[in-house]
Design a protein around this motif. Structure first.
Motif, PDB file in Angstrom:
ATOM      1  N   ALA A 342       0.859  -1.183   0.000  1.00 35.33           N
ATOM      2  CA  ALA A 342       0.000   0.000   0.000  1.00 35.33           C
ATOM      3  C   ALA A 342       0.894   1.232   0.000  1.00 35.33           C
ATOM      4  CB  ALA A 342      -0.920  -0.011   1.220  1.00 35.33           C
ATOM      5  N   ILE A 343       0.277   2.406  -0.083  1.00 30.02           N
ATOM      6  CA  ILE A 343       1.046   3.656  -0.156  1.00 30.02           C
ATOM      7  C   ILE A 343       0.707   4.550   1.032  1.00 30.02           C
ATOM      8  CG2 ILE A 343       1.451   5.769  -1.490  1.00 30.02           C
ATOM      9  CD1 ILE A 343       2.616   3.319  -2.833  1.00 30.02           C
ATOM     10  N   PRO A 344       1.712   4.995   1.788  1.00 34.40           N
ATOM     11  CA  PRO A 344       1.458   5.953   2.861  1.00 34.40           C
ATOM     12  C   PRO A 344       1.166   7.333   2.279  1.00 34.40           C
ATOM     13  CG  PRO A 344       3.811   5.540   2.661  1.00 34.40           C
ATOM     14  CD  PRO A 344       3.129   4.610   1.696  1.00 34.40           C
ATOM     15  N   VAL A 345       0.058   7.922   2.658  1.00 34.52           N
ATOM     16  CA  VAL A 345      -0.343   9.204   2.078  1.00 34.52           C
ATOM     17  C   VAL A 345       0.594  10.336   2.502  1.00 34.52           C
ATOM     18  CG1 VAL A 345      -2.208  10.937   2.095  1.00 34.52           C
ATOM     19  CG2 VAL A 345      -2.725   8.544   1.647  1.00 34.52           C
ATOM     20  N   SER A 346       1.334  10.160   3.587  1.00 34.06           N
ATOM     21  CA  SER A 346       2.305  11.188   3.974  1.00 34.06           C
ATOM     22  C   SER A 346       3.341  11.415   2.882  1.00 34.06           C
ATOM     23  CB  SER A 346       3.000  10.809   5.280  1.00 34.06           C
ATOM     24  OG  SER A 346       3.736   9.600   5.141  1.00 34.06           O
ATOM     25  N   ALA A 347       3.544  10.423   1.989  1.00 34.94           N
ATOM     26  CA  ALA A 347       4.503  10.582   0.889  1.00 34.94           C
ATOM     27  C   ALA A 347       4.055  11.632  -0.112  1.00 34.94           C
ATOM     28  CB  ALA A 347       4.692   9.245   0.174  1.00 34.94           C
ATOM     29  N   PHE A 348       2.791  12.018  -0.069  1.00 33.91           N
ATOM     30  CA  PHE A 348       2.262  13.029  -0.985  1.00 33.91           C
ATOM     31  C   PHE A 348       2.364  14.446  -0.410  1.00 33.91           C
ATOM     32  CE2 PHE A 348       0.241   9.075  -2.161  1.00 33.91           C
ATOM     33  CZ  PHE A 348       0.068   9.134  -3.519  1.00 33.91           C
ATOM     34  N   TYR A 349       3.003  14.595   0.745  1.00 33.20           N
ATOM     35  CA  TYR A 349       3.169  15.904   1.381  1.00 33.20           C
ATOM     36  C   TYR A 349       4.636  16.304   1.374  1.00 33.20           C
ATOM     37  CZ  TYR A 349      -1.589  15.695   3.293  1.00 33.20           C
ATOM     38  OH  TYR A 349      -2.955  15.635   3.441  1.00 33.20           O
ATOM     39  N   SER A 350       4.867  17.601   1.203  1.00 33.33           N
ATOM     40  CA  SER A 350       6.211  18.138   1.322  1.00 33.33           C
ATOM     41  C   SER A 350       6.529  18.518   2.753  1.00 33.33           C
ATOM     42  CB  SER A 350       6.376  19.368   0.426  1.00 33.33           C
ATOM     43  OG  SER A 350       7.637  19.960   0.601  1.00 33.33           O
TER      44      SER A 350
END
Length: 385
Positions: A342-350
């Motif tokens: 799965a993908i951690p959504v924190s990876a989409f934040y700077s």
């Protein structure tokens, strides 16, 4: 090495897919279907490969594809595009790169909304732009006037908007579009509208392209993707749509990036865009069924599942599910111990990431989703605090 890329790791999508391959885990991380796309579209590409020219097509794209894009958007979104306002690119990411390189000069400010596609920030920084970030958060991921006023200035050159929004799986609503349009117009900025998920909108919700919004027609670059529309992500065939004053600099940037795109894929995309409305309705219904299958299975297991209005993703809330791990630690354990990537959504934040949301891709066969649900149920029992 360019310092921008010297310390940059492989993307979270590539890393999680690699771990899924290494461990044999079910890959609900990287967003790609496990089908091979519509057979008739694939066959159209094969015919064009053997029966038509394989030499350089026109830089701006095959005339038939440019005409097909314009006709498609007239039929489905009521846009009044002309073929000369369409530039074919090697995927939507190349379209984004061309748009940013064409518009953004050193010192220009660019408004972005996080969570965001991971290519946006490196592209803006490579062009010398200054990112101005609007932070969105669950459960509604809403854009507010206050948040916009904090980032817009007289130096705002461009705004990059993704609608439907990945990974939030939400649509940008009319109220939010009105707020953005007012500020884009007032600052004389350009809206780069990343609309690759435009055909994956569910539950009868209406889709409105920002280009159709009053005042935005001549200051919007609309970006689309055949790969997303036809579930053929490896084809990397997309386009930019813009008024002539914007199309000219876009074409100049595009000609020194990829210059052109495989002609057989362009021909097949043109064919596909002309498919009947029934095809697109059935495609959406199929993905909606997969979404519902995964959501119901997870919910029945005890997971807290956030709504998914669009894209082929849905999110789970770890904290609301009783999991006392951040999203990165959870995803590491999920793939290693329970066999689901799965993908951690924190990876989409700077910065200031939301660290309790995990994205799952439901564009999979029923058997794959059912196996993932079973493993996720075991993970919840084992990891719940």
């Amino acid at each position: 090495m360019n310092p921008l890329f010297a310390t940059m790791a492989a993307t979270i999508f590539e890393r999680m897919s690699a771990r899924a391959r290494e461990t044999g885990a079910i890959n609900l991380g990287q967003g790609f279907p496990d089908s091979n796309g519509p057979p008739d579209v694939v066959e159209a590409a094969a015919r064009a490969l053997t029966e038509r020219s394989n030499q350089y097509p026109p830089m701006a794209g095959l005339p038939e594809l440019r005409e097909a894009v314009a006709s498609h958007y007239a039929r489905h979104q009521g846009l009044d595009l002309r073929p000369e306002e369409v530039i074919v690119t090697s995927g939507a990411t190349e379209a984004l790169a061309a748009a940013i390189l064409a518009l953004v000069s050193p010192g220009d400010e660019v408004v972005l909304f996080q969570p965001l596609y991971d290519a946006y920030l490196p592209m803006v920084r490579q062009a010398g732009g200054i990112p101005k970030l609007v932070r969105l958060a669950p459960p509604d991921w809403k854009i507010t006037a206050e948040a916009l006023d904090a980032v817009f200035s007289e130096r705002t050159r461009a705004v990059i908007l993704n609608t439907p929004l990945n990974p939030a799986a939400t649509l940008i609503g009319a109220e939010e579009l009105a707020l953005i349009a007012e500020r884009v117009t007032a600052s004389n900025a350009v809206l780069i509208s990343d609309e690759v998920w435009e055909h994956l909108v569910f539950d009868g919700l209406p889709y409105v392209s920002p280009m159709a919004w009053p005042g935005l027609r001549d200051r919007t670059i609309k970006i689309g993707s055949a790969g997303k529309i036809f579930s053929l992500t490896g084809w990397k065939t997309g386009w930019m749509c813009a008024a002539p004053a914007l199309a000219l600099p876009l074409s100049r940037a595009h000609q020194f990036l990829t210059f052109t795109t495989p002609p057989n894929l362009q021909a097949a995309a043109a064919y596909g865009l002309g498919k009947s409305d029934d095809y697109f309705a059935e495609m959406r219904a199929g993905y909606a069924r997969s979404r519902d299958r995964l959501a119901k299975g997870l919910t029945a297991s005890g997971w807290s599942v956030l709504p998914s209005q669009a894209t082929y993703f849905l999110n789970i809330d770890l904290a609301a599910s009783g999991i006392d791990l951040d999203d990165i630690a959870f995803c590491d354990r999920l793939v290693d111990e329970f066999g689901v990537a799965a993908i951690p959504v924190s990876a989409f934040y700077s910065d200031a990431p939301v660290a309790s949301i995990v994205r799952l891709c439901f564009a999979k066969q029923d058997a794959t989703l059912d196996a993932a649900i079973e493993r996720m149920a075991k993970a919840l029992k084992a990891l719940r605090g």
